[in-house]
Design a protein around this motif. Sequence first.
Motif, PDB file in Angstrom:
ATOM      1  N   HIS A 198     -13.103   0.987  -0.006  1.00 44.19           N
ATOM      2  CA  HIS A 198     -13.658   0.024  -0.952  1.00 44.19           C
ATOM      3  C   HIS A 198     -12.671  -1.111  -1.182  1.00 44.19           C
ATOM      4  O   HIS A 198     -13.065  -2.266  -1.360  1.00 44.19           O
ATOM      5  CB  HIS A 198     -14.007   0.702  -2.277  1.00 44.19           C
ATOM      6  N   TYR A 199     -11.392  -0.791  -1.174  1.00 40.52           N
ATOM      7  CA  TYR A 199     -10.379  -1.836  -1.340  1.00 40.52           C
ATOM      8  C   TYR A 199     -10.455  -2.840  -0.187  1.00 40.52           C
ATOM      9  O   TYR A 199     -10.488  -4.047  -0.396  1.00 40.52           O
ATOM     10  CB  TYR A 199      -8.972  -1.237  -1.397  1.00 40.52           C
ATOM     11  N   VAL A 200     -10.505  -2.349   1.046  1.00 42.02           N
ATOM     12  CA  VAL A 200     -10.537  -3.233   2.208  1.00 42.02           C
ATOM     13  C   VAL A 200     -11.846  -4.017   2.254  1.00 42.02           C
ATOM     14  O   VAL A 200     -11.874  -5.194   2.592  1.00 42.02           O
ATOM     15  CB  VAL A 200     -10.324  -2.447   3.515  1.00 42.02           C
ATOM     16  N   ALA A 207      -0.207   0.841  -4.087  1.00 44.52           N
ATOM     17  CA  ALA A 207       0.349   0.045  -2.989  1.00 44.52           C
ATOM     18  C   ALA A 207      -0.660  -0.976  -2.496  1.00 44.52           C
ATOM     19  O   ALA A 207      -0.317  -2.124  -2.208  1.00 44.52           O
ATOM     20  CB  ALA A 207       0.777   0.960  -1.849  1.00 44.52           C
ATOM     21  N   PHE A 208      -1.939  -0.566  -2.410  1.00 44.83           N
ATOM     22  CA  PHE A 208      -2.963  -1.481  -1.931  1.00 44.83           C
ATOM     23  C   PHE A 208      -3.210  -2.610  -2.926  1.00 44.83           C
ATOM     24  O   PHE A 208      -3.433  -3.749  -2.543  1.00 44.83           O
ATOM     25  CB  PHE A 208      -4.261  -0.724  -1.653  1.00 44.83           C
ATOM     26  N   VAL A 209      -3.165  -2.294  -4.210  1.00 47.07           N
ATOM     27  CA  VAL A 209      -3.332  -3.325  -5.233  1.00 47.07           C
ATOM     28  C   VAL A 209      -2.196  -4.332  -5.139  1.00 47.07           C
ATOM     29  O   VAL A 209      -2.401  -5.543  -5.262  1.00 47.07           O
ATOM     30  CB  VAL A 209      -3.402  -2.692  -6.633  1.00 47.07           C
ATOM     31  N   GLU A 210      -0.984  -3.848  -4.905  1.00 50.32           N
ATOM     32  CA  GLU A 210       0.171  -4.741  -4.768  1.00 50.32           C
ATOM     33  C   GLU A 210       0.000  -5.666  -3.562  1.00 50.32           C
ATOM     34  O   GLU A 210       0.309  -6.861  -3.628  1.00 50.32           O
ATOM     35  CB  GLU A 210       1.446  -3.912  -4.614  1.00 50.32           C
ATOM     36  N   LYS A 226       0.635  -4.639   6.410  1.00 50.87           N
ATOM     37  CA  LYS A 226       1.241  -3.863   5.321  1.00 50.87           C
ATOM     38  C   LYS A 226       0.351  -2.683   4.934  1.00 50.87           C
ATOM     39  O   LYS A 226       0.847  -1.598   4.647  1.00 50.87           O
ATOM     40  CB  LYS A 226       1.496  -4.764   4.117  1.00 50.87           C
ATOM     41  N   ARG A 227      -0.972  -2.888   4.954  1.00 51.82           N
ATOM     42  CA  ARG A 227      -1.881  -1.781   4.674  1.00 51.82           C
ATOM     43  C   ARG A 227      -1.771  -0.722   5.762  1.00 51.82           C
ATOM     44  O   ARG A 227      -1.786   0.468   5.501  1.00 51.82           O
ATOM     45  CB  ARG A 227      -3.328  -2.288   4.586  1.00 51.82           C
ATOM     46  N   LYS A 228      -1.667  -1.197   7.004  1.00 52.67           N
ATOM     47  CA  LYS A 228      -1.550  -0.273   8.134  1.00 52.67           C
ATOM     48  C   LYS A 228      -0.270   0.544   8.019  1.00 52.67           C
ATOM     49  O   LYS A 228      -0.254   1.749   8.303  1.00 52.67           O
ATOM     50  CB  LYS A 228      -1.572  -1.054   9.444  1.00 52.67           C
ATOM     51  N   VAL A 257      -9.179   0.565   9.221  1.00 50.32           N
ATOM     52  CA  VAL A 257      -8.146  -0.280   9.815  1.00 50.32           C
ATOM     53  C   VAL A 257      -8.598  -0.805  11.176  1.00 50.32           C
ATOM     54  O   VAL A 257      -8.359  -1.966  11.527  1.00 50.32           O
ATOM     55  CB  VAL A 257      -6.818   0.486   9.939  1.00 50.32           C
ATOM     56  N   ALA A 258      -9.273   0.036  11.940  1.00 48.33           N
ATOM     57  CA  ALA A 258      -9.762  -0.390  13.252  1.00 48.33           C
ATOM     58  C   ALA A 258     -10.768  -1.533  13.112  1.00 48.33           C
ATOM     59  O   ALA A 258     -10.748  -2.505  13.885  1.00 48.33           O
ATOM     60  CB  ALA A 258     -10.405   0.786  13.985  1.00 48.33           C
TER      61      ALA A 258
END
Length: 252
Positions: free
Chosen positions: A32-34, A74-77, A154-156, A182-183
């Motif tokens: 949902h973040y991505v 981390a994802f929010v950052e 960075k997410r990866k 990610v893919a």
Amino acid sequence: MHAAFNSVQQDASKMQNSMPRNFKPGHNSFAHYVEMYLNKLVSFASPIFPFEDACFASINITDAGACNNGHVAAFVEIEEEFDRNFESCQSGFCASLDYAPSEGPMGMCSCGIVFCSNAAYRAPMMCDEGEEYLLSLAQLVKCTVDAAKDASQKRKDVISVNNEAPPKEGRDASQSCQEDVVACEEDVLKSVTKGWATRYCINYIDKMLSPEISPSGEYAWMEECGIDHPTLDPMTALCMEVFSSNIIDEDE
């Protein structure tokens, strides 16, 4: 300023800082973040990326736990850093227009046309200004693409640390979902090519010439602004020289 472009500004003033967000507070889900992050990009310039939502539609992102990996902070950052970079890209667009520089802020209408909400700004009115506008637009797109690539990497990096321990066949649904997401994102980024950038530019000019933006032919002068080329039509040659060459490096 042309009346038609002024109406575009009024429309866009309602949209500033209102990029669509699918991320629900407390929804502890990487997918949902991505999805939220890409929707923000998709809403920009109709769209800034050649987004293919079929890839994401194939992933179960309705299950709150499907991509839960405990790294939401981390994802929010990363998202907040992208927001800062994206704001810098927008400010750079407004400041780089030498024929009418302004502090912005940058605005965008629902049709994807970009402008600056500042009294010092005006739309281009001749070919030299049109080329300058396209160059500034190219720099805006490249800046946003670079910010997106940085956020994606960075997410990866975050999920690779989380997923490297178990073998592929032993990974749970969360880890598989992360890899699928990610893919999909990598496929979107890879599709930002010179060919795409040239088509983006041509579509953008076509929109400027459309009755929606130019009902009385306010931007008809743009049709005379192409570049002579032995094999390409003038507008394609213009987009390749001024726009796409400034988005994709020669070695990419």
